[in-house]
Design an enzyme around this catalytic site. Structure first.
Site, PDB file in Angstrom:
ATOM      1  N   LYS A 188       2.527   0.067   4.913  1.00 11.25           N
ATOM      2  CA  LYS A 188       3.011   1.455   4.817  1.00 11.25           C
ATOM      3  C   LYS A 188       2.597   2.098   3.508  1.00 11.25           C
ATOM      4  CE  LYS A 188       7.238   0.026   5.341  1.00 11.25           C
ATOM      5  NZ  LYS A 188       6.992  -1.365   5.734  1.00 11.25           N
TER       6      LYS A 188
ATOM      7  N   GLY B 260       8.290  -3.767  -1.069  1.00 11.92           N
ATOM      8  CA  GLY B 260       7.162  -3.895  -1.984  1.00 11.92           C
ATOM      9  C   GLY B 260       5.983  -3.185  -1.369  1.00 11.92           C
ATOM     10  N   HIS B 261       5.720  -1.963  -1.810  1.00 11.36           N
ATOM     11  CA  HIS B 261       4.634  -1.179  -1.224  1.00 11.36           C
ATOM     12  C   HIS B 261       3.394  -1.297  -2.099  1.00 11.36           C
ATOM     13  CE1 HIS B 261       7.612   1.491   1.236  1.00 11.36           C
ATOM     14  NE2 HIS B 261       7.538   0.247   1.642  1.00 11.36           N
TER      15      HIS B 261
ATOM     16  N   GLN C 257      10.762  -1.506   4.790  1.00 11.83           N
ATOM     17  CA  GLN C 257      10.941  -2.584   5.775  1.00 11.83           C
ATOM     18  C   GLN C 257      10.340  -2.176   7.137  1.00 11.83           C
ATOM     19  OE1 GLN C 257      14.028  -1.834   3.760  1.00 11.83           O
ATOM     20  NE2 GLN C 257      13.012  -3.254   2.398  1.00 11.83           N
TER      21      GLN C 257
ATOM     22  N   ASP D 109       6.178  -5.050   5.823  1.00 12.56           N
ATOM     23  CA  ASP D 109       4.866  -5.414   5.263  1.00 12.56           C
ATOM     24  C   ASP D 109       3.706  -4.998   6.146  1.00 12.56           C
ATOM     25  OD1 ASP D 109       6.279  -6.737   3.184  1.00 12.56           O
ATOM     26  OD2 ASP D 109       6.518  -8.466   4.491  1.00 12.56           O
TER      27      ASP D 109
HETATM   28  P1  IMP Z   1      17.373  -8.291   2.233  1.00 14.01           P
HETATM   29  O1  IMP Z   1      16.869  -6.956   2.628  1.00 14.01           O
HETATM   30  O2  IMP Z   1      16.944  -8.730   0.857  1.00 14.01           O
HETATM   31  O3  IMP Z   1      18.847  -8.451   2.465  1.00 14.01           O
HETATM   32  O4  IMP Z   1      16.684  -9.365   3.220  1.00 14.01           O
HETATM   33  C1  IMP Z   1      16.974  -9.415   4.603  1.00 14.01           C
HETATM   34  C2  IMP Z   1      15.751  -9.780   5.412  1.00 14.01           C
HETATM   35  O5  IMP Z   1      14.836  -8.694   5.368  1.00 14.01           O
HETATM   36  C3  IMP Z   1      14.986 -10.998   4.886  1.00 14.01           C
HETATM   37  O6  IMP Z   1      14.417 -11.684   5.989  1.00 14.01           O
HETATM   38  C4  IMP Z   1      13.886 -10.389   4.045  1.00 14.01           C
HETATM   39  O7  IMP Z   1      12.768 -11.237   3.938  1.00 14.01           O
HETATM   40  C5  IMP Z   1      13.566  -9.161   4.876  1.00 14.01           C
HETATM   41  N1  IMP Z   1      12.979  -8.082   4.088  1.00 14.01           N
HETATM   42  C6  IMP Z   1      13.621  -7.221   3.257  1.00 14.01           C
HETATM   43  N2  IMP Z   1      12.742  -6.350   2.725  1.00 14.01           N
HETATM   44  C7  IMP Z   1      11.546  -6.644   3.245  1.00 14.01           C
HETATM   45  C8  IMP Z   1      10.233  -6.068   3.091  1.00 14.01           C
HETATM   46  O8  IMP Z   1      10.004  -5.075   2.380  1.00 14.01           O
HETATM   47  N3  IMP Z   1       9.243  -6.680   3.803  1.00 14.01           N
HETATM   48  C9  IMP Z   1       9.458  -7.725   4.625  1.00 14.01           C
HETATM   49  N4  IMP Z   1      10.651  -8.289   4.794  1.00 14.01           N
HETATM   50  C10 IMP Z   1      11.685  -7.753   4.113  1.00 14.01           C
END
Ligand code: IMP
Length: 439
Positions: free
Chosen positions: A16, A40-41, A225, A13
């Site tokens: 990007k 989520g971009h 991420q 977040d």
């Molecule tokens: P997962 O990717 O859904 O398995 O989540 C694993 C961890 O990564 C969790 O703490 C999510 O909140 C975090 N996470 C996954 N994608 C994002 C993102 O795009 N932004 C921020 N945190 C993310």
């Protein structure tokens, strides 16, 4: 030819989407190379806000080709929804014309989403706080060699064979949990239907990217991420399941060593969604103020983001492991109005001082951040367009981070809009998509 990777270097977040959107103006090809629709971009164009989950951000630029690479896990139904949603906003999305999907991308299936939720329940207090999109279980099946790939949708017999192989495991797992079995025929039918929609986009992605490189095209690798969520290098186990940094580009079929520049993106403070260590977290009114001022609510899940001070120890580590050449610093405007700012310069725990990030959660859990205090500023920065116009304290803040990280910060973002950017010059790297950003 210029190939650039844009990567988040905190816990995701970082903004990007906006940076990639700016750079994609002069990119021929934008490649998403890892993660899935957990990302989520957010991009603001004119008055319109677009939140992209799986579609590369270049989709908003007419004339740019977009590719979902082999390291990405694709929920085909969610992708269809996203394509239709973005078309509904007047954006052209043509599979096989401006949107391509790697044959080797793995699929997120309905049982992955279910498994993600069940695993979180079973973890109890140790839960990760995943996005619930089935990301981890899909990558798990990839490693277990029972995953389905996008190419499997192209051949009915192969698809049936792959589904049978997967369900032999999945139905036992579900049975053990007292959950209903997956109906094989229904799943096959649903996959065939979604395949008919998406298959025109199927491509040998690696060959396409390598060809684009040979033809001296401008290629932009879009990270998702942030480095601190990388499955190996992040705060394991509180991480996502993919290789977030430039090394993840290898799965797209392009050698990471041929990426010419790595642009890191960091916020002027830190946020994190989900569980896991966060040494500079602010659990008081200040954290709340940053959350409100920075509109820090997840673009994918809507969850309030945890907020804290900038962490030089973590970001320096992320810069090193991702090989970042230069940094875009976002949300600088959000810090306006705070009389004093803190930046973590070391951690302390169990009688030890860490100036280098201790890559391991057991250490990090008992670490407290030690700060350097800097002056804040009152002025609203959202209308500022040059570095010289910034208040002296804001300039000093940026220079302090630059000094601490040992890399230049040529671009500052001071608001969500495409034009709310400060360019500071052209230090290195000369691809035209780089010039578009002014870096
Ligand atoms: P997962 O990717 O859904 O398995 O989540 C694993 C961890 O990564 C969790 O703490 C999510 O909140 C975090 N996470 C996954 N994608 C994002 C993102 O795009 N932004 C921020 N945190 C993310």
């Amino acid at each position: 030819m210029s190939s650039i990777c844009v990567v988040g270097i905190q816990w995701g977040d970082e903004g990007k989407g906006k940076v990639i959107d700016m750079m994609s103006e002069s990119s021929d090809l934008v490649v998403r190379y890892s993660g899935g629709n957990n990302a989520g971009h957010t991009v603001v164009v004119g008055g319109d806000k677009f939140v992209l989950h799986l579609l590369p951000s270049g989709i908003l630029r007419p004339g740019t080709q977009n590719l979902i690479g082999g390291g990405v896990v694709v929920d085909p139904w969610e992708l269809v929804k996203e394509i239709e949603g973005i078309r509904g906003l007047g954006i052209q999305v043509e599979l096989g014309k401006n949107l391509f999907i790697s044959w080797t991308a793995h699929l997120i299936l309905p049982y992955h989403r279910m498994q993600d939720k069940v695993m979180e329940e079973l973890r109890g207090h140790g839960k990760i706080g995943t996005t619930g999109r089935g990301i981890g279980p899909a990558y798990q099946d990839r490693a277990s060699r029972i995953g389905l790939r996008f190419s499997d949708l192209a051949d009915r017999e192969v698809l049936a064979k792959r589904v049978d192989a997967a369900l032999a495991f999945k139905n036992r797992f579900l049975q053990g949990l007292g959950k209903p079995r997956i109906d094989r025929d229904q799943l096959l039918q649903d996959l065939e239907e979604v395949g008919r929609f998406l298959l025109p986009g199927g491509v040998d992605a690696g060959a396409e990217i390598r060809r684009a490189a040979r033809e001296k095209k401008e290629i932009l690798f879009e990270g998702a991420q942030g480095m601190m969520l990388d499955v190996d290098l992040g705060t394991y186990p509180y991480v996502t399941s993919s290789s977030v940094g430039p090394s993840g580009i290898g799965a797209a079929g392009f050698p990471p060593r041929n990426v010419q520049r790595v642009v890191g993106v960091a916020k002027a403070y830190t946020t994190r969604v989900g569980e896991g260590p966060f040494p500079t977290e602010l659990l008081d009114d200040l954290g709340e103020r940053i959350r409100t001022q920075g509109r820090e609510f997840g673009a994918t899940t809507g969850r309030p983001r945890r907020c804290g001070w900038f962490d030089l120890v973590a970001v320096r580590y992320a810069v090193e492991v991702a090989g970042v050449d230069e940094l875009c610093l976002t949300n600088l405007d959000v810090l306006s109005g705070l009389p004093k700012l803190q930046v973590a310069v070391s951690y302390e725990g169990k009688g030890r001082k860490y100036e280098v990030f201790p890559a391991g959660v057991p250490d990090l859990d008992h670490c407290e951040a030690r700060y350097q205090e800097l002056e804040g500023w009152e002025e609203d920065l959202t209308g500022v367009r040059t570095f010289e116009e910034l208040p002296a304290a804001a300039r000093a803040y940026v220079e302090f981070l630059e000094e601490g990280l040992g890399i230049p910060i040529p671009v500052l973002s001071v608001g969500p809009g495409r034009n709310q950017v400060i360019h500071r010059g052209a230090p290195s790297g000369k691809g035209s998509n780089a010039r578009a950003l002014g870096v």
